[in-house]
Design an enzyme around this catalytic site. Structure first.
Site, PDB file in Angstrom:
ATOM      1  N   GLU A  59      -0.290   7.045  -1.821  1.00  0.00           N
ATOM      2  CA  GLU A  59       0.221   6.107  -0.819  1.00  0.00           C
ATOM      3  C   GLU A  59      -0.346   6.468   0.558  1.00  0.00           C
ATOM      4  O   GLU A  59      -0.379   7.632   0.959  1.00  0.00           O
ATOM      5  CB  GLU A  59       1.747   6.187  -0.782  1.00  0.00           C
ATOM      6  CG  GLU A  59       2.404   5.313   0.273  1.00  0.00           C
ATOM      7  CD  GLU A  59       3.921   5.428   0.280  1.00  0.00           C
ATOM      8  OE1 GLU A  59       4.577   4.556   0.867  1.00  0.00           O
ATOM      9  OE2 GLU A  59       4.466   6.389  -0.323  1.00  0.00           O
ATOM     10  N   LYS A 146       3.589  -3.223  -0.003  1.00  0.00           N
ATOM     11  CA  LYS A 146       4.906  -2.669  -0.326  1.00  0.00           C
ATOM     12  C   LYS A 146       5.992  -3.651   0.110  1.00  0.00           C
ATOM     13  O   LYS A 146       6.045  -4.074   1.267  1.00  0.00           O
ATOM     14  CB  LYS A 146       5.075  -1.335   0.377  1.00  0.00           C
ATOM     15  CG  LYS A 146       6.272  -0.509  -0.057  1.00  0.00           C
ATOM     16  CD  LYS A 146       6.216   0.862   0.625  1.00  0.00           C
ATOM     17  CE  LYS A 146       7.311   1.788   0.142  1.00  0.00           C
ATOM     18  NZ  LYS A 146       7.198   3.131   0.771  1.00  0.00           N
ATOM     19  N   CYS A 180       5.675   4.015  -4.100  1.00  0.00           N
ATOM     20  CA  CYS A 180       6.779   4.924  -3.765  1.00  0.00           C
ATOM     21  C   CYS A 180       8.107   4.398  -4.300  1.00  0.00           C
ATOM     22  O   CYS A 180       8.233   4.148  -5.487  1.00  0.00           O
ATOM     23  CB  CYS A 180       6.803   5.178  -2.260  1.00  0.00           C
ATOM     24  SG  CYS A 180       7.568   6.768  -1.813  1.00  0.00           S
TER      25      CYS A 180
END
Length: 340
Positions: A59, A146, A180
């Site tokens: 990430e 995200k 994540c």
């Protein structure tokens, strides 16, 4: 640097069902995107020379995960130091598409790999935590933004929408990503399963031991290979700043103190750990993935197939882009009026 492998010797000829995949566990070069790209190049070349056809980065590798950064934020408080810190962070982010994306596409093409790269994307002055996808033909395939940044990330990153939830049907398997703590979102995981994901990439900043349990569960739940990539960072990898709070588990302020411990891992659809986790150093985590394992895993449990119950439970995913402003041109208005 260390290399963790679960592979057979590479003889230059790839099996039609075996895919060699590599996770790069390494730190961003903070506030220096060109140097970060050079570091990425080194690892991509090394992975490809070992026969890997898929290379996955953590990430926010390009642009940096701002671990411990405060950006001067507190409720009702605004200060110049925080603004200056964000200015630097914004400068390290990249446009998508843009010259850095072209460079990454070139690297994927030259090294004949599928590449999944974590990056901080800038769209105007809003930043997004994004996963970028590239093909061995040197093409930029697309991106995933995200959906929900975690805690203070929401103060510096925008939120993605349903228009960037891709799963790419490639010759090495169906490829997608969850970033994540998106991996803790059951409905998002279900959307990826419904698109047939087989190579489930999980770029993350979570290097906790508990994270391993989540990755193991997803591999079994989805009947897919899980490739979790996390940065390994020392305190000296970050810009010097007395106000950073790097971890909540270690107050060591020495330059060589570990502040992101990695834990990158590759897990099979049967829940077998194929390579990693590595909690010790930067390096490559490599494994040979037998895509036939996906079918074997689905015999007893197919979460969006024979083990689903759509008459009771179902999911609707809105894939339309959510734009704050939509412009209608004067020409279009004139045409509309002429048709009345």
């Amino acid at each position: 640097m260390s290399t963790v492998e679960n592979t057979t010797p590479f003889n230059g000829v790839a099996s039609s069902t075996i895919v060699r995949a590599t996770i790069v566990q390494a730190s961003t070069v903070y506030n220096d995107t060109p140097a970060t790209l050079e570091k990425a190049k080194k690892y991509i070349v090394e992975a490809a020379s070992n026969g890997s056809k898929l290379v996955v980065f953590p990430e926010a590798f390009i642009g940096g995960y701002p671990r411990g950064f405060r950006f001067g934020l507190a409720v009702g408080v605004f200060n110049e130091e925080g603004r200056d810190e964000f200015r630097k962070y914004h400068a390290s982010a990249i446009h998508v598409p843009g010259p850095e994306v072209e460079k990454l596409a070139e690297l994927a093409g030259k090294n004949n790999v599928y590449l999944v790269m974590g990056a901080i994307e800038k769209d105007g002055y809003t930043l997004y935590c994004t996963a970028l996808f590239f093909s061995p033909q040197g093409q930029f395939l697309g991106k995933h933004r995200k959906l929900m940044p975690t805690t203070l990330e929401r103060c510096i990153w925008g939120q993605g929408d349903g228009s960037t939830i891709p799963v790419y049907d490639t010759p090495i398997g169906k490829l997608g990503a969850a970033i994540c703590w998106e991996n803790r979102m059951p409905l998002y995981r279900t959307a990826l399963y419904a698109k047939g994901i087989e190579l489930y990439c999980a770029p993350t900043a979570d290097g906790s031991k508990e994270w391993q349990s989540s990755m193991l569960h997803i591999a079994i739940e989805g009947g897919c290979f899980v490739l979790s990539a996390c940065q390994f960072c020392l305190r000296k990898d970050f810009p010097d700043h007395p106000d950073y709070l790097f971890t909540d588990w270690d107050d060591n302020k020495e330059h060589d103190a570990i502040v992101s411990q990695g834990g990158s891992v590759i897990i099979s659809p049967m829940g077998q750990v194929l390579a990693g986790p590595n909690f010790e150093s930067e390096g490559l985590i490599t494994a040979d993935l037998d895509l036939g394992e996906v079918a074997r895993a689905k015999l007893y449990f197919d979460v969006v197939g024979h083990y689903s119950k759509p008459d009771v439970l179902s999911l609707t995913v809105n894939e339309h882009p959510k734009k704050p402003v939509t412009f209608v041109s004067k020409v279009e208005k004139a045409e509309d009026e002429s048709n009345k």
